[in-house]
Design an enzyme around this catalytic site. Structure first.
Site: not given
Ligand code: ADP
Length: 217
Positions: A13, A88, A127, A160, A171
Site C-alpha cells: 500500500k 482498519r 523488510r 521497523r 498484525r
Molecule cells: N487506522 C489505524 N487504527 C488503529 N491502529 C493503527 C491504524 N493505523 C496504524 N495503526 C497502528 O500502527 C501500526 C503500523 O501501521 P502501518 O504502518 O499501517 O503498518 P502495516 O505495515 O502493518 O500495515 C499498526 O500495527 C497499528 O498498531
C-alpha cells in the site's frame, strides 16, 4: 480523487500510494506514519499509541479518528487524498463515512491490493528501511545487496520496530479479523475495486492506475 487503499500489512500500500500521489497530486495519509511520527516526537498521543503498536495491535479508534479528522481539515486534502492504513476496522469505516457526509465529500473508490498470505510473511520478515532516505528493501527478494547498506544513498538500513516475526504474525491476524471485513463493507457500497498485488511494482501500478482512471469517468 478520494481513495481508500485496502490491503494487509506488506501488501505494498505504501509503495503504491507514493506512485498514486505523484500522478494525481493528492496527499498520502498514512495513519501508521502519523503514529510513528507521534511516537518518535514523544507526544502524549504517541506515548499512548506506542504499546499497542509494539504489540501489533490496533491503536484505539479515538486516537486514530482524532488524527484523521485533523488531517482532513487541512487545505491540501481539498482535491482528494489517499488513505493508507485507515480505516482498519468497521467502526473506523463507519466513522469515516459520517465525517465525509458532514464534509459533503464521499469516497470515490476503495482499492484492495490483494496478496497471498505466504508472500506477505516473506515480504514482512525481510523488510528493511533506509534510516536516511526512507527507501524500502527486502533481503529475501534482493539478497545480493550489501548487508544493511542502502542502494540509493548508502545510508544504514534498519528494521521497523514492529517488523519482527512474532509481531508480524499478530498484525496479520488483526488484519484477518478486523480489517478484512471492510472488503465486504465497501463491496456492499459499490466502492470496491481489487488488483492483484504480486509481481513487479510497475505492473501492479499499471493495474492500479487503470482502476483509478475508470473511477474518474
Ligand atoms: N487506522 C489505524 N487504527 C488503529 N491502529 C493503527 C491504524 N493505523 C496504524 N495503526 C497502528 O500502527 C501500526 C503500523 O501501521 P502501518 O504502518 O499501517 O503498518 P502495516 O505495515 O502493518 O500495515 C499498526 O500495527 C497499528 O498498531
Amino acid at each position: 480523487m478520494r481513495i481508500v487503499l485496502l490491503g494487509a500489512p506488506g501488501s505494498g500500500k505504501g509503495t503504491q500510494s507514493k506512485l498514486i500521489m505523484e500522478r494525481y497530486k493528492v496527499p498520502q495519509i498514512s495513519t501508521g506514519d502519523l503514529l510513528r511520527a507521534a511516537v518518535s516526537a514523544g507526544t502524549p498521543l504517541g506515548q499512548q499509541a506506542k504499546a499497542a503498536m509494539d504489540a501489533g495491535q490496533l491503536v484505539t479508534d479515538d486516537i486514530v479518528l482524532g488524527m484523521i479528522r485533523e488531517r482532513l481539515a487541512m487545505p491540501d486534502t481539498q482535491q482528494g487524498y489517499i488513505l493508507d492504513g485507515f480505516p482498519r476496522n468497521l467502526a473506523q469505516a463507519g466513522a469515516l463515512d459520517d465525517l465525509l457526509k458532514e464534509l459533503g465529500k464521499p469516497l470515490d473508490v476503495a482499492l484492495l491490493i490483494d496478496v497471498d498470505f505466504d508472500n506477505l510473511m516473506q515480504r514482512l520478515t525481510g523488510r528493511q528501511t533506509c534510516g536516511s532516505c526512507g527507501a524500502v528493501f527486502n533481503r529475501h527478494t534482493n539478497p545480493s545487496r550489501k548487508e544493511n547498506v542502502c542502494d540509493v544513498c548508502g545510508g544504514e538500513l534498519t528494521h521497523r520496530a514492529d517488523d519482527n516475526e512474532e509481531t508480524i504474525g499478530k498484525r496479520l491476524k488483526v488484519y484477518e479479523e478486523q480489517t478484512r471485513p471492510l472488503v465486504q463493507y465497501y463491496s456492499e457500497r459499490s466502492l470496491l475495486q481489487t488488483v492483484k498485488g504480486e509481481g513487479e511494482i510497475e505492473s501492479i501500478y499499471k493495474a492500479v492506475s487503470e482502476v483509478l482512471e475508470s473511477c474518474r469517468k
